[in-house]
Design a protein around this motif. Structure first.
Motif, mmCIF file in Angstrom:
data_model
loop_
_atom_site.group_PDB
_atom_site.id
_atom_site.type_symbol
_atom_site.label_atom_id
_atom_site.label_comp_id
_atom_site.label_asym_id
_atom_site.label_seq_id
_atom_site.Cartn_x
_atom_site.Cartn_y
_atom_site.Cartn_z
ATOM 1 N N ALA A 70 -3.681 74.224 2.533
ATOM 2 C CA ALA A 70 -3.183 74.355 3.910
ATOM 3 C C ALA A 70 -3.128 75.826 4.315
ATOM 4 N N ALA A 71 -2.948 76.709 3.341
ATOM 5 C CA ALA A 71 -2.908 78.144 3.635
ATOM 6 C C ALA A 71 -4.251 78.612 4.192
ATOM 7 N N PHE A 72 -5.355 78.060 3.679
ATOM 8 C CA PHE A 72 -6.672 78.443 4.200
ATOM 9 C C PHE A 72 -6.812 78.014 5.660
ATOM 10 N N ALA A 73 -6.319 76.820 5.977
ATOM 11 C CA ALA A 73 -6.376 76.353 7.363
ATOM 12 C C ALA A 73 -5.601 77.308 8.270
ATOM 13 N N ARG A 74 -4.461 77.763 7.814
ATOM 14 C CA ARG A 74 -3.660 78.714 8.600
ATOM 15 C C ARG A 74 -4.380 80.052 8.714
ATOM 16 N N TRP A 75 -4.976 80.518 7.619
ATOM 17 C CA TRP A 75 -5.750 81.767 7.595
ATOM 18 C C TRP A 75 -6.851 81.733 8.661
ATOM 19 N N ARG A 76 -7.622 80.629 8.666
ATOM 20 C CA ARG A 76 -8.713 80.505 9.632
ATOM 21 C C ARG A 76 -8.196 80.325 11.053
ATOM 22 N N GLU A 77 -7.052 79.694 11.193
ATOM 23 C CA GLU A 77 -6.429 79.538 12.510
ATOM 24 C C GLU A 77 -6.088 80.905 13.099
ATOM 25 N N LEU A 78 -5.650 81.819 12.255
ATOM 26 C CA LEU A 78 -5.260 83.153 12.706
ATOM 27 C C LEU A 78 -6.452 84.050 13.014
ATOM 28 N N ILE A 79 -7.458 84.067 12.134
ATOM 29 C CA ILE A 79 -8.546 85.033 12.328
ATOM 30 C C ILE A 79 -9.868 84.405 12.776
ATOM 31 N N GLY A 80 -10.046 83.117 12.561
ATOM 32 C CA GLY A 80 -11.297 82.445 12.918
ATOM 33 C C GLY A 80 -11.700 82.552 14.377
ATOM 34 N N PRO A 81 -10.757 82.508 15.328
ATOM 35 C CA PRO A 81 -11.141 82.581 16.735
ATOM 36 C C PRO A 81 -11.834 83.889 17.138
ATOM 37 N N PHE A 82 -11.775 84.893 16.293
ATOM 38 C CA PHE A 82 -12.367 86.191 16.619
ATOM 39 C C PHE A 82 -13.784 86.345 16.075
ATOM 40 N N PHE A 83 -14.243 85.404 15.230
ATOM 41 C CA PHE A 83 -15.553 85.515 14.609
ATOM 42 C C PHE A 83 -16.670 85.318 15.638
ATOM 43 N N ALA A 84 -17.619 86.247 15.658
ATOM 44 C CA ALA A 84 -18.800 86.106 16.510
ATOM 45 C C ALA A 84 -19.831 85.214 15.834
ATOM 46 N N SER A 85 -19.757 85.121 14.503
ATOM 47 C CA SER A 85 -20.651 84.275 13.708
ATOM 48 C C SER A 85 -19.919 83.954 12.410
ATOM 49 N N PRO A 86 -20.387 82.946 11.680
ATOM 50 C CA PRO A 86 -19.720 82.614 10.412
ATOM 51 C C PRO A 86 -19.759 83.803 9.442
ATOM 52 N N PRO A 87 -18.681 84.023 8.688
ATOM 53 C CA PRO A 87 -18.667 85.121 7.715
ATOM 54 C C PRO A 87 -19.718 84.921 6.628
ATOM 55 N N ASP A 88 -20.246 86.029 6.148
ATOM 56 C CA ASP A 88 -21.182 86.040 5.026
ATOM 57 C C ASP A 88 -20.364 86.393 3.791
ATOM 58 N N VAL A 89 -20.190 85.429 2.864
ATOM 59 C CA VAL A 89 -19.273 85.595 1.734
ATOM 60 C C VAL A 89 -20.035 85.511 0.411
ATOM 61 N N GLU A 90 -19.734 86.455 -0.484
ATOM 62 C CA GLU A 90 -20.280 86.464 -1.839
ATOM 63 C C GLU A 90 -19.166 86.877 -2.793
ATOM 64 N N HIS A 91 -19.377 86.589 -4.078
ATOM 65 C CA HIS A 91 -18.422 86.974 -5.114
ATOM 66 C C HIS A 91 -19.088 87.927 -6.100
ATOM 67 N N PHE A 92 -18.328 88.911 -6.567
ATOM 68 C CA PHE A 92 -18.832 89.905 -7.500
ATOM 69 C C PHE A 92 -17.892 90.026 -8.685
ATOM 70 N N GLY A 93 -18.463 90.187 -9.866
ATOM 71 C CA GLY A 93 -17.673 90.404 -11.068
ATOM 72 C C GLY A 93 -17.410 91.890 -11.262
ATOM 73 N N VAL A 94 -16.201 92.219 -11.643
ATOM 74 C CA VAL A 94 -15.816 93.609 -11.879
ATOM 75 C C VAL A 94 -16.335 94.023 -13.262
ATOM 76 N N LEU A 95 -17.011 95.169 -13.327
ATOM 77 C CA LEU A 95 -17.597 95.646 -14.575
ATOM 78 C C LEU A 95 -16.732 96.652 -15.307
ATOM 79 N N GLY A 96 -15.756 97.199 -14.633
ATOM 80 C CA GLY A 96 -14.884 98.184 -15.263
ATOM 81 C C GLY A 96 -13.880 98.723 -14.262
ATOM 82 N N GLU A 97 -13.074 99.619 -14.723
ATOM 83 C CA GLU A 97 -12.060 100.232 -13.858
ATOM 84 C C GLU A 97 -12.719 101.099 -12.794
ATOM 85 N N ARG A 98 -12.062 101.266 -11.675
ATOM 86 C CA ARG A 98 -12.539 102.127 -10.602
ATOM 87 C C ARG A 98 -12.538 103.568 -11.090
ATOM 88 N N PHE A 99 -13.661 104.252 -10.945
ATOM 89 C CA PHE A 99 -13.798 105.637 -11.405
ATOM 90 C C PHE A 99 -13.438 106.585 -10.267
#
Length: 101
Positions: A70-99
């Protein structure tokens, strides 16, 4: 940990409204299981484009846990109306600490 990388194209002229809504939406996402942190960056060359970075314990925490809640539905309710197009989403694995040098 994985990092969700989402490019958000916002309707031109609505950037300030989006940023105000995001201030509320980040409180919603912060309550999700597996959530670790969130960061929002605004494009310099393309000011209506934002980069959303979210740290998650796993892809499943994001794709199954949060997106199926339900939190995702609320999240999209808050910010979704501002999207000009669907978000482009990808996931990345962390390789180490931030240098930092």
């Amino acid at each position: 940990m994985i990092v969700e990388h989402a490019e958000l194209a916002i309707e031109a002229g609505r950037e300030e409204e989006f940023e105000a809504a995001f201030a509320q939406a980040r409180k919603v996402i912060s309550q999700a299981g597996g959530f670790q942190w969130v960061e929002l960056l605004r494009g310099v060359e393309r000011p209506a484009v934002y980069l959303l970075l979210v740290g998650w314990e796993s892809v499943e925490a994001h794709n199954v846990g949060f997106r199926g809640s339900a939190a995702f539905a609320r999240w999209r309710e808050l910010i979704g109306p501002f999207f000009a197009s669907p978000p482009d989403v990808e996931h990345f694995g962390v390789l180490g600490e931030r240098f930092t040098g």
